[in-house]
Design an enzyme around this catalytic site. Structure first.
Site, PDB file in Angstrom:
ATOM      1  N   GLU A  35      28.552  63.012   3.281  1.00  0.00           N
ATOM      2  CA  GLU A  35      29.139  62.226   4.370  1.00  0.00           C
ATOM      3  C   GLU A  35      30.654  62.314   4.367  1.00  0.00           C
ATOM      4  OE1 GLU A  35      28.013  60.930   7.044  1.00  0.00           O
ATOM      5  OE2 GLU A  35      25.980  61.539   6.542  1.00  0.00           O
ATOM      6  N   TYR A  80      42.021  67.623   5.144  1.00  0.00           N
ATOM      7  CA  TYR A  80      42.005  66.155   4.973  1.00  0.00           C
ATOM      8  C   TYR A  80      41.819  65.805   3.488  1.00  0.00           C
ATOM      9  CZ  TYR A  80      41.275  66.353   9.997  1.00  0.00           C
ATOM     10  OH  TYR A  80      41.411  66.629  11.328  1.00  0.00           O
ATOM     11  N   TYR A 118      32.305  53.714   9.184  1.00  0.00           N
ATOM     12  CA  TYR A 118      31.395  54.811   9.496  1.00  0.00           C
ATOM     13  C   TYR A 118      30.669  55.293   8.234  1.00  0.00           C
ATOM     14  CZ  TYR A 118      29.490  59.353  10.308  1.00  0.00           C
ATOM     15  OH  TYR A 118      28.614  60.403  10.334  1.00  0.00           O
ATOM     16  N   ASP A 136      30.022  58.193  15.704  1.00  0.00           N
ATOM     17  CA  ASP A 136      31.017  59.265  15.589  1.00  0.00           C
ATOM     18  C   ASP A 136      31.105  59.951  16.960  1.00  0.00           C
ATOM     19  OD1 ASP A 136      28.755  60.836  15.858  1.00  0.00           O
ATOM     20  OD2 ASP A 136      29.187  62.115  14.127  1.00  0.00           O
TER      21      ASP A 136
END
Ligand code: SF4
Length: 365
Positions: A35, A80, A118, A136
């Site tokens: 995830e 990221y 989320y 999302d």
């Protein structure tokens, strides 16, 4: 209505879901890894990273015991990077405070670094079958078309509206499958352009389909223009043919990764002047800027860059980590063991033809 929606969707999902590695496990740790990796990142990109990561850290305890550099090296190229740093911090907490068990409670799992609403909903529903709905980009597209939501999907109020619909529709049992089914439908059938409505299990109740609005929904206002920066960096070579690299602090973008020092070109500067100024500011040295090694374009989420890399040698001074956490001289062989952002990695991958003697030649040493 929600029961029909869920039943049709779950039936379709069981028959059509892609065989993805994280769908063959019920281990909450592995689901958590998947995830986090899948945020803002395509499934195809994630698969090899997921396998390599779990091979290196098969349990949360192994991840907790790893160094940040080991974790970031395995994250290299995935982008990221705060996700990797936070995951590592959170693994230490799960290993130490939760006895290696990923928390099954919403408030507890939210205490882990990098777990927002989320991720919490995704992990709790998929790993523990808890009734939390995820929202999302794929979910927003499916729900805004199905319910005919005409407001701008960039607005938080629209996202809240979608969350409300998702919360209403998610069944008590099979919550994880339901969440994955909506996302799967968005990824493979209810695609941004040319949705495959004829193969969609929801077409009979879909507002966009039944009112011929699939090409205008979801409505998205124009994105702001992404800024572009010219970046110039120095690849400094010493007389041993080693290269100088700098470690970015943890609390900045690309934190914890190594790079060739440099920065943004200022108005009126030539690129060589940018390199000389940046290295003076970041390392406290004067450099000779030699020929350009490479130029490349790269896009981040909020801006784009053109990166210009120049060969450099030190004219005077001893380099110090003024603008970084640490600096190091590394050989051409060793440089591959450090984690770098993607654009720097492209520069390094181009070094395969070089040897230390050639490097010294390039910088006139
Ligand atoms: S019918 Fe078409 S627009 Fe509606 S949810 Fe299905 S794929 Fe999307």
């Amino acid at each position: 209505m929600s029961q029909f929606f869920a039943d049709d969707l779950l039936q379709w999902y069981r028959n059509n879901k892609r065989d993805l590695p994280w769908r063959n496990t019920d281990d909450p740790y592995k689901i958590w890894i998947s995830e986090i990796m899948l945020q803002q990142t395509r499934v195809d990109t994630v698969i090899p990273y997921y396998h390599r990561f779990l091979e290196a850290f098969p349990t949360v305890h192994e991840l907790a015991e790893a160094s940040q550099q080991q974790v970031l090296k395995l994250w290299e190229g995935l982008g990221y990077y705060s996700r990797g740093r936070n995951l590592h911090q959170a693994a230490k907490m799960v290993s130490g405070q939760y006895n290696g068990q990923v928390p099954a409670d919403y408030d507890e799992i939210r205490k882990l670094k990098g777990i927002g609403p989320y991720s919490a909903a995704a992990i709790l529903s998929i790993a523990y079958n808890k009734q939390y709905a995820v929202v999302d980009g794929n979910v927003i597209r499916v729900f805004s078309r199905y319910f005919g939501i005409e407001s701008d999907v960039r607005l938080q109020s629209t996202k809240n509206q979608v969350q409300q619909y998702a919360d209403d529709m998610i069944p008590e049992s099979h919550s994880g499958d339901f969440n994955q089914a909506v996302m799967e439908l968005g990824a493979t059938v209810c695609t941004p352009a040319n949705p495959l409505c004829d193969s969609c299990p929801l077409s009979s109740g879909c507002v966009a389909y039944n009112s011929a609005k699939t090409d205008i929904l979801p409505y998205k206002s124009k994105a702001k223009k992404i800024p572009h920066h010219e970046i110039a960096v120095g690849i400094i070579v010493n007389v041993q043919g080693e290269l100088l690299i700098a470690l970015r602090p943890n609390d900045v973008m690309l934190g914890g990764l190594w790079e060739f020092p440099g920065g943004k070109r200022e108005k009126g500067e030539t690129l060589k002047q940018t390199v000389a100024r940046e290295l003076r500011e970041e390392l406290g040295v004067e450099v000779n800027v030699h020929t350009m090694y490479h130029k490349l374009k790269h896009a981040y989420s909020h801006f784009k860059i053109t990166l210009h890399a120049y060969w450099c040698s030190i004219a005077s001074g001893d380099p110090k980590p003024v603008g970084s956490k640490e600096i190091k001289w590394v050989s051409l062989d060793d440089i591959h063991s450090y984690p770098f952002p993607k654009a720097n990695k492209v520069l390094i991958d181009g070094f395969t033809e070089l040897d230390p003697a050639k490097l010294k030649q390039l910088t006139g040493q």
